[in-house]
Design a protein around this motif. Structure first.
Motif, PDB file in Angstrom:
ATOM      1  N   ARG A 164     -12.139  -7.428  -5.997  1.00  0.00           N
ATOM      2  CA  ARG A 164     -12.025  -6.536  -4.841  1.00  0.00           C
ATOM      3  C   ARG A 164     -10.622  -5.950  -4.764  1.00  0.00           C
ATOM      4  N   THR A 165     -10.532  -4.715  -4.297  1.00  0.00           N
ATOM      5  CA  THR A 165      -9.240  -4.081  -4.044  1.00  0.00           C
ATOM      6  C   THR A 165      -8.946  -4.128  -2.545  1.00  0.00           C
ATOM      7  N   PHE A 166      -7.763  -4.601  -2.196  1.00  0.00           N
ATOM      8  CA  PHE A 166      -7.331  -4.705  -0.805  1.00  0.00           C
ATOM      9  C   PHE A 166      -6.237  -3.657  -0.560  1.00  0.00           C
ATOM     10  N   ASN A 167      -6.315  -2.981   0.567  1.00  0.00           N
ATOM     11  CA  ASN A 167      -5.334  -1.946   0.903  1.00  0.00           C
ATOM     12  C   ASN A 167      -5.001  -2.061   2.384  1.00  0.00           C
ATOM     13  N   THR A 168      -3.764  -2.416   2.675  1.00  0.00           N
ATOM     14  CA  THR A 168      -3.328  -2.587   4.062  1.00  0.00           C
ATOM     15  C   THR A 168      -2.216  -1.607   4.379  1.00  0.00           C
ATOM     16  N   VAL A 169      -2.337  -0.903   5.504  1.00  0.00           N
ATOM     17  CA  VAL A 169      -1.328   0.051   5.956  1.00  0.00           C
ATOM     18  C   VAL A 169      -0.932  -0.321   7.379  1.00  0.00           C
ATOM     19  N   GLU A 170       0.336  -0.624   7.577  1.00  0.00           N
ATOM     20  CA  GLU A 170       0.841  -1.026   8.894  1.00  0.00           C
ATOM     21  C   GLU A 170       1.998  -0.113   9.292  1.00  0.00           C
ATOM     22  N   ASN A 171       1.817   0.650  10.379  1.00  0.00           N
ATOM     23  CA  ASN A 171       2.839   1.593  10.820  1.00  0.00           C
ATOM     24  C   ASN A 171       4.071   0.879  11.346  1.00  0.00           C
ATOM     25  N   ALA A 172       5.251   1.382  10.984  1.00  0.00           N
ATOM     26  CA  ALA A 172       6.502   0.875  11.533  1.00  0.00           C
ATOM     27  C   ALA A 172       6.751   1.540  12.884  1.00  0.00           C
TER      28      ALA A 172
END
Length: 217
Positions: A164-172
């Motif tokens: 599986r590919t995991f992609n996490t984006v968390e805004n600063a």
């Protein structure tokens, strides 16, 4: 931010790593802030209790990804680094340490260790860390971005149980390096939590299938 032409990025990254030890023209020494994300994984009640053992392989990554420098992408075709700031360890080490502690602290698995320890494991977790960078994505504020591909492999027959590919984006919350580092801490927590849960569920499903399959089938 320090603008690095892509053609000279590797050499510049090496030079920047030494910049904190050089004396500037005014006689002042450039200070370097070291950021060390602290992540403590909270076990999800839905995670199964398993009786198999897991070996975590050292995550792989491109040299520019696996660096103590804090990478930032102001535009899609450019990669820069934050001046006067560094991680306490390379990205792959941060990820490996976080996962190992997360599995151990979860209390859901009978045995887990780094693959280098020689543990006699039932399953092996391999990870390709593709991105570990702040990305502006055409906006005014950067987002901590972590992308990786994980594979759970059965140790005896080297069968890929799940991938599986995991992609996490968390805004600063701002463009300040400290706030970017906090966003990375949150992103690393989310990514690791999701990856641990996926590993336990995938491995347990496979172990149950194998237990129900007659020998020789």
């Amino acid at each position: 931010m320090t603008r690095l032409p892509m053609s000279k990025l590797l050499a510049s990254t090496c030079l920047l790593a030494l910049a904190g030890c050089s004396v500037l023209a005014g006689g002042d020494r450039q200070s370097t802030t070291i950021y060390a994300p602290q992540v403590r994984i909270t076990a999800d009640p839905a995670w199964p209790q398993v009786d198999w053992q897991l070996a975590i392989a050292k995550p792989s990554a491109a040299r520019l990804v696996d660096s103590p420098r804090i990478n930032v992408r102001p535009t899609p075709g450019e990669l820069e680094v934050y001046r006067g700031a560094t991680w306490s360890q390379p990205a792959t080490d941060m990820l490996e340490d976080t996962l190992l502690r997360g599995f151990e602290d979860s209390g859901r698995i009978s045995g887990v260790a780094r693959i280098a320890t020689g543990i006699r494991s039932d399953y092996k977790l391999t990870i390709d860390l593709r991105r570990f960078e702040a990305d502006y994505r055409g906006t005014e504020l950067p987002a901590a971005t972590i992308e990786l591909n994980a594979k759970l492999i059965h140790s005896i027959d080297q069968r890929v149980v799940a991938a599986r590919t995991f992609n996490t984006v968390e805004n600063a919350s701002s463009t300040a390096t400290g706030d970017v580092a906090k966003a990375f801490e949150t992103a690393l927590d989310k990514t690791s939590t999701e990856l641990i849960g996926w590993t336990l569920l995938s491995g347990q499903a496979d172990a149950q299938r194998m237990a129900q399959t007659p020998a020789g089938k």
